[in-house]
Design a protein around this motif. Structure first.
Motif, PDB file in Angstrom:
ATOM      1  N   CYS A 222     -36.378  41.810  51.911  1.00  0.00           N
ATOM      2  CA  CYS A 222     -37.095  42.350  51.077  1.00  0.00           C
ATOM      3  C   CYS A 222     -37.768  41.287  50.225  1.00  0.00           C
ATOM      4  O   CYS A 222     -37.156  40.310  50.025  1.00  0.00           O
ATOM      5  CB  CYS A 222     -36.475  43.451  50.133  1.00  0.00           C
ATOM      6  SG  CYS A 222     -37.511  44.414  49.067  1.00  0.00           S
ATOM      7  N   SER A 223     -38.789  41.534  49.525  1.00  0.00           N
ATOM      8  CA  SER A 223     -39.365  40.688  48.540  1.00  0.00           C
ATOM      9  C   SER A 223     -38.500  40.472  47.269  1.00  0.00           C
ATOM     10  O   SER A 223     -37.674  41.312  46.713  1.00  0.00           O
ATOM     11  CB  SER A 223     -41.052  41.078  48.036  1.00  0.00           C
ATOM     12  OG  SER A 223     -40.887  42.255  47.330  1.00  0.00           O
ATOM     13  N   ARG A 224     -38.673  39.230  46.516  1.00  0.00           N
ATOM     14  CA  ARG A 224     -37.916  39.188  45.290  1.00  0.00           C
ATOM     15  C   ARG A 224     -38.866  38.944  44.363  1.00  0.00           C
ATOM     16  O   ARG A 224     -40.171  38.555  44.469  1.00  0.00           O
ATOM     17  CB  ARG A 224     -36.885  37.660  45.573  1.00  0.00           C
ATOM     18  CG  ARG A 224     -35.886  37.974  46.737  1.00  0.00           C
ATOM     19  CD  ARG A 224     -35.119  39.312  46.618  1.00  0.00           C
ATOM     20  NE  ARG A 224     -34.303  39.244  47.708  1.00  0.00           N
ATOM     21  CZ  ARG A 224     -33.651  40.274  48.292  1.00  0.00           C
ATOM     22  NH1 ARG A 224     -34.113  41.578  47.886  1.00  0.00           N
ATOM     23  NH2 ARG A 224     -32.821  40.439  49.112  1.00  0.00           N
ATOM     24  N   PRO A 225     -38.485  38.959  42.917  1.00  0.00           N
ATOM     25  CA  PRO A 225     -39.481  38.911  41.945  1.00  0.00           C
ATOM     26  C   PRO A 225     -39.492  37.277  41.695  1.00  0.00           C
ATOM     27  O   PRO A 225     -39.673  36.683  40.629  1.00  0.00           O
ATOM     28  CB  PRO A 225     -38.625  39.531  40.674  1.00  0.00           C
ATOM     29  CG  PRO A 225     -37.281  39.422  41.247  1.00  0.00           C
ATOM     30  CD  PRO A 225     -37.016  39.494  42.483  1.00  0.00           C
ATOM     31  N   ILE A 226     -40.144  36.569  42.760  1.00  0.00           N
ATOM     32  CA  ILE A 226     -40.491  35.274  42.515  1.00  0.00           C
ATOM     33  C   ILE A 226     -41.619  34.911  43.520  1.00  0.00           C
ATOM     34  O   ILE A 226     -42.086  35.261  44.459  1.00  0.00           O
ATOM     35  CB  ILE A 226     -39.129  34.538  43.403  1.00  0.00           C
ATOM     36  CG1 ILE A 226     -37.846  34.791  42.782  1.00  0.00           C
ATOM     37  CG2 ILE A 226     -39.334  32.907  43.435  1.00  0.00           C
ATOM     38  CD1 ILE A 226     -36.512  34.328  43.622  1.00  0.00           C
ATOM     39  N   LEU A 227     -42.469  34.080  42.831  1.00  0.00           N
ATOM     40  CA  LEU A 227     -43.463  33.558  43.424  1.00  0.00           C
ATOM     41  C   LEU A 227     -43.656  32.224  43.842  1.00  0.00           C
ATOM     42  O   LEU A 227     -42.764  31.428  43.550  1.00  0.00           O
ATOM     43  CB  LEU A 227     -44.732  33.590  42.549  1.00  0.00           C
ATOM     44  CG  LEU A 227     -45.047  35.045  41.643  1.00  0.00           C
ATOM     45  CD1 LEU A 227     -46.482  34.710  40.659  1.00  0.00           C
ATOM     46  CD2 LEU A 227     -45.572  35.982  42.622  1.00  0.00           C
TER      47      LEU A 227
ATOM     48  N   ASP B  63     -20.605  56.012  42.847  1.00  0.00           N
ATOM     49  CA  ASP B  63     -22.108  55.973  42.462  1.00  0.00           C
ATOM     50  C   ASP B  63     -22.362  54.564  41.977  1.00  0.00           C
ATOM     51  O   ASP B  63     -21.557  54.099  41.286  1.00  0.00           O
ATOM     52  CB  ASP B  63     -22.251  56.909  41.391  1.00  0.00           C
ATOM     53  CG  ASP B  63     -22.142  58.412  41.746  1.00  0.00           C
ATOM     54  OD1 ASP B  63     -22.308  58.612  42.827  1.00  0.00           O
ATOM     55  OD2 ASP B  63     -21.936  59.123  40.717  1.00  0.00           O
ATOM     56  N   LEU B  64     -23.564  54.190  42.458  1.00  0.00           N
ATOM     57  CA  LEU B  64     -24.039  52.850  42.024  1.00  0.00           C
ATOM     58  C   LEU B  64     -25.456  52.941  41.660  1.00  0.00           C
ATOM     59  O   LEU B  64     -26.049  53.639  42.209  1.00  0.00           O
ATOM     60  CB  LEU B  64     -23.762  51.861  43.094  1.00  0.00           C
ATOM     61  CG  LEU B  64     -22.443  51.058  43.309  1.00  0.00           C
ATOM     62  CD1 LEU B  64     -22.465  50.034  44.520  1.00  0.00           C
ATOM     63  CD2 LEU B  64     -21.947  50.435  42.187  1.00  0.00           C
ATOM     64  N   PRO B  65     -25.643  52.272  40.452  1.00  0.00           N
ATOM     65  CA  PRO B  65     -27.183  52.251  40.253  1.00  0.00           C
ATOM     66  C   PRO B  65     -27.920  51.569  41.212  1.00  0.00           C
ATOM     67  O   PRO B  65     -27.440  50.438  41.865  1.00  0.00           O
ATOM     68  CB  PRO B  65     -26.971  51.365  38.915  1.00  0.00           C
ATOM     69  CG  PRO B  65     -25.910  50.468  38.888  1.00  0.00           C
ATOM     70  CD  PRO B  65     -24.804  51.291  39.706  1.00  0.00           C
ATOM     71  N   PRO B  66     -29.139  51.878  41.290  1.00  0.00           N
ATOM     72  CA  PRO B  66     -29.807  51.134  42.230  1.00  0.00           C
ATOM     73  C   PRO B  66     -30.160  49.516  42.001  1.00  0.00           C
ATOM     74  O   PRO B  66     -30.018  49.243  40.860  1.00  0.00           O
ATOM     75  CB  PRO B  66     -31.353  51.659  42.192  1.00  0.00           C
ATOM     76  CG  PRO B  66     -31.462  52.158  40.799  1.00  0.00           C
ATOM     77  CD  PRO B  66     -29.962  52.607  40.592  1.00  0.00           C
ATOM     78  N   PRO B  67     -30.266  48.512  42.973  1.00  0.00           N
ATOM     79  CA  PRO B  67     -30.257  47.261  42.739  1.00  0.00           C
ATOM     80  C   PRO B  67     -31.570  47.029  41.893  1.00  0.00           C
ATOM     81  O   PRO B  67     -32.659  47.368  41.864  1.00  0.00           O
ATOM     82  CB  PRO B  67     -30.414  46.552  44.036  1.00  0.00           C
ATOM     83  CG  PRO B  67     -30.806  47.638  45.078  1.00  0.00           C
ATOM     84  CD  PRO B  67     -30.495  48.995  44.435  1.00  0.00           C
ATOM     85  N   PRO B  68     -31.666  45.886  41.110  1.00  0.00           N
ATOM     86  CA  PRO B  68     -32.592  45.279  40.404  1.00  0.00           C
ATOM     87  C   PRO B  68     -33.936  44.897  41.053  1.00  0.00           C
ATOM     88  O   PRO B  68     -35.033  44.446  40.365  1.00  0.00           O
ATOM     89  CB  PRO B  68     -31.802  44.489  39.199  1.00  0.00           C
ATOM     90  CG  PRO B  68     -30.694  43.672  40.330  1.00  0.00           C
ATOM     91  CD  PRO B  68     -30.326  44.799  40.831  1.00  0.00           C
ATOM     92  N   VAL B  69     -33.630  44.672  42.401  1.00  0.00           N
ATOM     93  CA  VAL B  69     -34.669  44.027  43.160  1.00  0.00           C
ATOM     94  C   VAL B  69     -34.734  44.979  44.277  1.00  0.00           C
ATOM     95  O   VAL B  69     -33.985  45.702  44.774  1.00  0.00           O
ATOM     96  CB  VAL B  69     -34.444  42.647  43.665  1.00  0.00           C
ATOM     97  CG1 VAL B  69     -34.461  41.688  42.348  1.00  0.00           C
ATOM     98  CG2 VAL B  69     -33.090  42.494  44.331  1.00  0.00           C
TER      99      VAL B  69
END
Length: 377
Positions: free
Chosen positions: A100-105, A371-377
């Motif tokens: 998947c894409s990451r919050p990185i350019l 239960d886990l929260p969705p990942p931040p990415v």
């Protein structure tokens, strides 16, 4: 099954008012009464949830960003290729994978993509960055083969992944290699690793985009009608001491019981052995076939939907079923809410058990859920 008996000697099912032991057996088609005792979960409850991860060694390989010279062990642009030398490579037969894409350019101003692979024990850990113009099944297929060659591990029998948007690419790459792709949110080691990498790697990367939203967010679709083959006949909210839950988890591998466990040590879940863990007990005259069907669904979690007055069963990546319903009253609403509160106090830990009868001392299926929260990415 060792010590698991849905009876008053093992399960304390109590009303809020009288706190007397009761036998609360609920028909799937009738109004429910869901009594629980929350007195053990005070604001100062010792229940904690800590995340731990294996230490990693980073390899000095090319990254799509030119960074200043830094210690390789502390370089957020470095890629990772790690195999625990104390683990037999042949024993690693299942991988967890995110592509998947990451919050990185990158230097072109385009989002960087990353392949993240591990096993459930984090004995195998691999990362590789990719530009966004090479994202296809061939790239992924070649990368999977390179992991096997580089680390000296056989291709896995199964690969679990949790993003529905990448299903076509991942399934095609896996099938061409003779690997069984398994859409599943039971990629807990991978999800926790992503959470850790967000803070320790992505946020420190020179191309990090603060506030960037995930490109491929997790689905949370409207729940569907439960297939006929998954219906039980009766159900009840129950509780089981954590020490007994641990025994049930350990017995899954030694007895012929359907189900799935979690590596609680790896997840860093620290709960006192006497703490009561919430669960759902389901009884059926066809319990074994029911458990067998459930076993192939990658059961993820169960939640009480207070608005719809029902229980939601989540399986696979994004499949949600209305597992059972109850008559909505102030009492049942409060009690269902209490069950969710107990689950939250346990860090999201809960279980599903399938039995021939709710009074039985044994069960034919046991799934430990989280239960886990969705990942931040």
């Amino acid at each position: 099954m060792a010590t698991l008996g849905f009876n008053p000697t093992k399960i304390r099912i109590q009303t809020f008012q009288s706190h007397k032991l009761i036998s609360n057996i609920i028909s799937l088609s009738k109004p429910t009464k869901i009594p629980l005792n929350l007195s053990q979960f005070s604001a100062n409850s010792p229940t904690t949830r800590l995340f731990r991860h294996s230490s990693v060694s980073k390899s000095s390989v090319s990254a799509p960003f030119e960074a200043e010279t830094v210690d390789e062990e502390d370089d957020p642009t470095a890629e990772l290729s790690y195999l625990d030398t104390e683990v037999d490579p042949e024993s690693i037969s299942e991988w967890e994978l995110d592509f998947c894409s990451r919050p990185i350019l990158d230097i072109r101003g385009k989002k960087i993509w990353e392949l993240l692979v591990c096993d459930d024990s984090l004995s195998l850990q691999f990362t590789k960055y990719f530009p966004n113009n090479v994202i296809n099944s061939l790239t992924l297929k070649d990368a999977i083969v390179s992991i096997s060659d580089e680390l000296g591990v056989p291709l896995p029998d199964k690969v679990r992944f949790f993003r529905s948007q990448m299903q076509t690419i991942i399934m095609k790459a896996c099938k061409e290699l003779g690997i069984k792709p398994v859409p599943s949110k039971r990629c807990l080691s991978l999800l926790l690793w992503l959470e850790e990498r967000y803070e320790t790697v992505y946020m420190r990367h020179p191309g990090f985009q603060k506030g960037a939203k995930p490109l491929l967010a997790l689905d949370n679709p409207f729940p569907m009608e439960l297939p006929e083959n998954l219906f039980g006949e009766k159900w009840a909210f129950v509780q089981l001491p954590f020490s007994d839950v641990q025994q049930e988890v350990s017995s899954l591998e030694t007895k012929f019981v359907f189900g799935a466990s979690l590596d609680l040590d790896l997840l860093g879940i620290e709960i006192d052995g006497k703490t009561m863990i919430p669960g759902l007990a389901v009884a059926s005259s066809r319990a074994k076939p029911l458990a067998a069907w459930m076993n192939g669904l990658e059961v993820c979690s169960i939640e009480a939907d207070l608005t719809r007055a029902c229980l939601i069963l989540s399986v696979g990546i994004s499949t949600r079923y209305v597992y059972a319903t109850y008559k909505k009253t102030p009492v049942t609403t409060n009690e269902a809410e209490a069950w969710e509160a107990v689950k939250k106090a346990c860090g999201g830990l809960h279980f599903l058990a399938i039995q021939d009868d709710l009074d039985s001392d044994d069960c034919v299926g046991f799934w430990l859920l989280l239960d886990l929260p969705p990942p931040p990415v």
